[in-house]
Scaffold this motif. Structure first.
Motif, PDB file in Angstrom:
ATOM      1  N   UNK A 319       0.852  -1.179   0.000  1.00  0.00           N
ATOM      2  CA  UNK A 319       0.000   0.000   0.000  1.00  0.00           C
ATOM      3  C   UNK A 319       0.891   1.233   0.000  1.00  0.00           C
ATOM      4  N   UNK A 320       0.484   2.247  -0.746  1.00  0.00           N
ATOM      5  CA  UNK A 320       1.243   3.495  -0.796  1.00  0.00           C
ATOM      6  C   UNK A 320       0.284   4.653  -0.557  1.00  0.00           C
ATOM      7  N   UNK A 321       0.618   5.482   0.412  1.00  0.00           N
ATOM      8  CA  UNK A 321      -0.126   6.716   0.624  1.00  0.00           C
ATOM      9  C   UNK A 321       0.423   7.752  -0.350  1.00  0.00           C
ATOM     10  N   UNK A 322      -0.391   8.124  -1.335  1.00  0.00           N
ATOM     11  CA  UNK A 322       0.074   9.056  -2.361  1.00  0.00           C
ATOM     12  C   UNK A 322      -0.555  10.430  -2.131  1.00  0.00           C
ATOM     13  N   UNK A 323       0.226  11.459  -2.378  1.00  0.00           N
ATOM     14  CA  UNK A 323      -0.142  12.828  -2.038  1.00  0.00           C
ATOM     15  C   UNK A 323      -0.245  13.684  -3.286  1.00  0.00           C
ATOM     16  N   UNK A 324      -0.973  14.789  -3.178  1.00  0.00           N
ATOM     17  CA  UNK A 324      -0.949  15.788  -4.231  1.00  0.00           C
ATOM     18  C   UNK A 324       0.431  16.434  -4.261  1.00  0.00           C
ATOM     19  N   UNK A 325       0.992  16.510  -5.448  1.00  0.00           N
ATOM     20  CA  UNK A 325       2.374  16.966  -5.615  1.00  0.00           C
ATOM     21  C   UNK A 325       2.436  18.053  -6.682  1.00  0.00           C
ATOM     22  N   UNK A 326       3.041  19.175  -6.349  1.00  0.00           N
ATOM     23  CA  UNK A 326       3.130  20.285  -7.296  1.00  0.00           C
ATOM     24  C   UNK A 326       4.026  19.912  -8.472  1.00  0.00           C
ATOM     25  N   UNK A 327       3.726  20.508  -9.629  1.00  0.00           N
ATOM     26  CA  UNK A 327       4.594  20.257 -10.773  1.00  0.00           C
ATOM     27  C   UNK A 327       4.624  21.445 -11.747  1.00  0.00           C
ATOM     28  N   UNK A 328       3.702  21.510 -12.698  1.00  0.00           N
ATOM     29  CA  UNK A 328       3.829  22.447 -13.808  1.00  0.00           C
ATOM     30  C   UNK A 328       2.925  23.675 -13.646  1.00  0.00           C
ATOM     31  N   UNK A 329       3.414  24.797 -14.175  1.00  0.00           N
ATOM     32  CA  UNK A 329       2.659  26.040 -14.214  1.00  0.00           C
ATOM     33  C   UNK A 329       2.268  26.286 -15.662  1.00  0.00           C
ATOM     34  N   UNK A 330       0.975  26.290 -15.960  1.00  0.00           N
ATOM     35  CA  UNK A 330       0.518  26.355 -17.349  1.00  0.00           C
ATOM     36  C   UNK A 330       0.176  27.767 -17.815  1.00  0.00           C
ATOM     37  N   UNK A 331       0.239  28.740 -16.923  1.00  0.00           N
ATOM     38  CA  UNK A 331       0.047  30.140 -17.298  1.00  0.00           C
ATOM     39  C   UNK A 331       1.284  30.936 -16.921  1.00  0.00           C
TER      40      UNK A 331
END
Length: 395
Positions: A319-331
């Motif tokens: 089992x893996x607890x996965x998190x929201x992770x920042x990445x790309x800026x589209x503007x």
């Protein structure tokens, strides 16, 4: 190149960008993974025929991400974000460019991941790693409910972000076994994929062999978000040990229900479970069947009604607890087709250009609200080429 020089201002004279000013910072030889000091030692000013801003987006600044978060499309801004880019990708140059007179547009367009995990060997502070999953992993939200169809692992990033935020939490859960992890888990980043980045065919072919790739095995052993167990009860107990204050604990019977529902379709050639159908469809591509998609199998050894506890033929449960992770800026900075910055009135900004992510990969948002992984680099190269050619003509 001028290392340890921090730009604080774009110099504008008679409406034209002619250089940059900023502070020199104290020399630093710290190991990577440690924040470098920001103590100032002096000032500097550089001048030139044109100025090109190519400083990236805002993914290293979670406060700025939350400020521009598109709540109307992706739900309320998350309180807990882990960083998928270095902390120096902090959006400072966007604000500095705006102060100088460049027009900033589409600030709410952003691309973040749902499969982030903490890195046990970080390269920068708060450095997170993304799991690039295949279709065989069972995906549950923070409450233990199965993610809605067709939001299977790796299928639709922005829709998955929205579904997770609608639960009111910032994490979700992957449930799989060793057989799935060894075939379908790839970790983002060159250091996590030596069998690819070393460009050695023998190493690449090793992914087809039985056993976890070394990088995945290290995360399973050392990663704080990972649980390995021989039974479902033990697995859920380990998952609940990762639950923080204010997050819901998981019920083993609820988790069992979803595991058994998927297991029950694995031997059915006419499976009605949409995810099982997706697994079979993915394996129609020979290369994916051999190197990327695990052979369909049950997670639990006994999948009868009212039973199902021990791990099945695929080895230990994971089992893996996965998190929201920042990445790309589209503007970002609005530009002409030559990557020249525009002012708020739509007129070109003499001497000032922007390329790459700081300009939304081109123009100030060439991708729109969505994108496709693997298409970002092209915008960086193309907008940089257009800027370079235009600056050469101007200078």
């Amino acid at each position: 190149f001028a290392v340890r020089h921090r730009v604080d201002e774009i110099v504008v004279e008679d409406g034209r960008a002619v250089g940059v000013r900023g502070a020199t910072l104290v020399p630093c030889d710290l190991d990577r993974g440690v924040s470098s000091p920001r103590e100032e030692t002096g000032t500097f000013e550089f001048r030139g025929g044109a100025v090109l801003v190519s400083s990236g987006g805002i993914g290293g600044n979670p406060d700025l991400v939350r400020r521009y978060w598109p709540s109307d499309r992706l739900g309320d801004a998350p309180g807990d974000l882990i960083l998928g880019v270095p902390e120096h990708v902090d959006g400072r140059m966007l604000e500095i460019s705006g102060t100088a007179g460049a027009n900033l547009i589409n600030r709410d367009r952003m691309w973040h991941y749902t499969e982030g995990v903490a890195n046990f060997a970080p390269i920068w502070p708060s450095h997170a790693i993304r799991i690039i999953p295949g279709p065989s992993t069972l995906w549950l939200d923070a409450t233990g409910a199965r993610m809605p169809v067709p939001l299977f692992p790796g299928f639709h990033t922005t829709a998955s972000v929205e579904a997770i935020r609608r639960t009111g939490y910032d994490h979700s859960w992957f449930i799989l076994d060793s057989a799935i992890a060894e075939k379908e888990f790839v970790l983002s980043g060159s250091e996590q994929n030596p069998e690819m980045t070393d460009k050695v065919v023998k190493k690449f072919l090793s992914r087809a062999k039985k056993g976890l790739p070394p990088s995945v095995g290290e995360f399973a052993e050392k990663g704080v978000d990972w649980v390995v167990a021989d039974s479902l009860e033990e697995l859920v107990t380990g998952m609940n040990e990762l639950v923080r204050e204010g997050e819901p604990e998981l019920e083993v019977e609820k988790v069992r229900e979803f595991v058994l529902a998927m297991d029950g379709q694995m031997d059915n050639p006419f499976a009605k479970d949409a995810q099982v159908q997706a697994i079979h469809n993915s394996r129609r591509v020979l290369t994916d069947k051999l190197t990327r998609i695990a052979k369909p199998h049950k997670l639990l050894a006994d999948s009868g009604v009212g039973s199902g506890s021990a791990a099945g033929s695929g080895g230990p449960l994971i089992a893996v607890k996965v998190h929201l992770m920042t990445r790309k800026t589209l503007g970002g900075i609005e530009t002409t087709l030559d990557s020249q910055c525009l002012r708020p009135d739509g007129e070109p900004f003499p001497g000032l250009y922007a390329a790459g992510e700081v300009a939304g990969f081109g123009g100030g948002g060439v991708h729109g609200y969505n994108s496709l992984e693997g298409t970002f680099l092209g915008g960086c190269i193309f907008s940089g080429m257009k800027a370079g050619r235009a600056m050469a003509r101007e200078v």
